[in-house]
Design an enzyme around this catalytic site. Structure first.
Site, mmCIF file in Angstrom:
data_model
loop_
_atom_site.group_PDB
_atom_site.id
_atom_site.type_symbol
_atom_site.label_atom_id
_atom_site.label_comp_id
_atom_site.label_asym_id
_atom_site.label_seq_id
_atom_site.Cartn_x
_atom_site.Cartn_y
_atom_site.Cartn_z
ATOM 1 N N TRP A 27 -5.168 -6.255 -3.895
ATOM 2 C CA TRP A 27 -5.021 -4.799 -3.866
ATOM 3 C C TRP A 27 -6.142 -4.181 -4.683
ATOM 4 O O TRP A 27 -6.476 -4.679 -5.743
ATOM 5 C CB TRP A 27 -3.666 -4.405 -4.448
ATOM 6 C CG TRP A 27 -3.285 -2.996 -4.145
ATOM 7 C CD1 TRP A 27 -3.385 -1.927 -4.995
ATOM 8 C CD2 TRP A 27 -2.764 -2.492 -2.919
ATOM 9 N NE1 TRP A 27 -2.954 -0.802 -4.368
ATOM 10 C CE2 TRP A 27 -2.560 -1.113 -3.078
ATOM 11 C CE3 TRP A 27 -2.454 -3.078 -1.689
ATOM 12 C CZ2 TRP A 27 -2.065 -0.306 -2.070
ATOM 13 C CZ3 TRP A 27 -1.957 -2.274 -0.690
ATOM 14 C CH2 TRP A 27 -1.764 -0.909 -0.876
ATOM 15 N N HIS A 46 5.669 4.597 -9.239
ATOM 16 C CA HIS A 46 5.405 3.199 -8.878
ATOM 17 C C HIS A 46 4.381 2.574 -9.836
ATOM 18 O O HIS A 46 4.538 1.418 -10.248
ATOM 19 C CB HIS A 46 4.905 3.137 -7.428
ATOM 20 C CG HIS A 46 4.633 1.765 -6.922
ATOM 21 N ND1 HIS A 46 5.638 0.871 -6.615
ATOM 22 C CD2 HIS A 46 3.464 1.118 -6.678
ATOM 23 C CE1 HIS A 46 5.097 -0.258 -6.202
ATOM 24 N NE2 HIS A 46 3.783 -0.133 -6.231
#
Length: 160
Positions: free
Chosen positions: A31, A97
């Site tokens: 990521w 998040h």
């Protein structure tokens, strides 16, 4: 800001133990790969510069920073290594998040350091913007991957 007047890539090679006989693992989050690849390159270059043989650097990829803990744990359990570097990048978004991923990743890596005798180095950028991440992965503040590699060498040699 901790890195404001510091270049993360600067180290005195004369003060770093020779890493020729050491074996390192690097677990890299896929990521934000622009950032994590740059961090990996910085870590790899520093390890090689300090004498590590290329065949003694093992790389595993995981989907994201949250998965770094499990990847590092499996690496500890299945490989004979002197230290591991966990590389990731979490950039703040519009939801909470970010906070959960950053906290869980930091706690997970801390837990590995408590549970095992292989040091796991935290090389996870937790920035507010992509620009901040770029500045710390080869930009104006140097490369946090380089700093993590030096920490890995020093921790691997701790007590020897």
């Amino acid at each position: 800001m901790a890195t404001e007047n510091k270049n993360l890539s600067v180290y005195d090679k004369n003060k770093i133990p020779n890493a020729k006989n050491l074996r390192f693992g690097i677990v890299v989050s896929e990521w934000n790969d622009e950032i994590t690849e740059a961090l990996y390159e910085g870590a790899q270059e520093a390890l090689l510069d300090c004498g590590t043989l290329s065949e003694n650097i093992l790389r595993w990829d995981v989907p994201g920073s949250f998965e770094l803990t499990f990847g590092c744990k499996k690496m500890i359990q299945t490989q004979k290594l002197d230290a591991i570097i966990a590389i990731g990048s979490v950039i703040r978004g519009e939801t909470s998040h970010f906070d959960f991923v950053c906290s869980a990743t930091a706690q997970g890596i801390k837990d590995l350091n408590v549970a095992y005798d292989v040091p796991v180095i935290f090389c996870v950028l937790t920035d507010d913007t992509i620009e901040q991440s770029r500045a710390r992965s080869g930009g104006k503040h140097g490369n946090k991957g380089t700093e993590a590699a030096i920490a890995a060498i020093q921790m691997a040699m701790l007590g020897t």
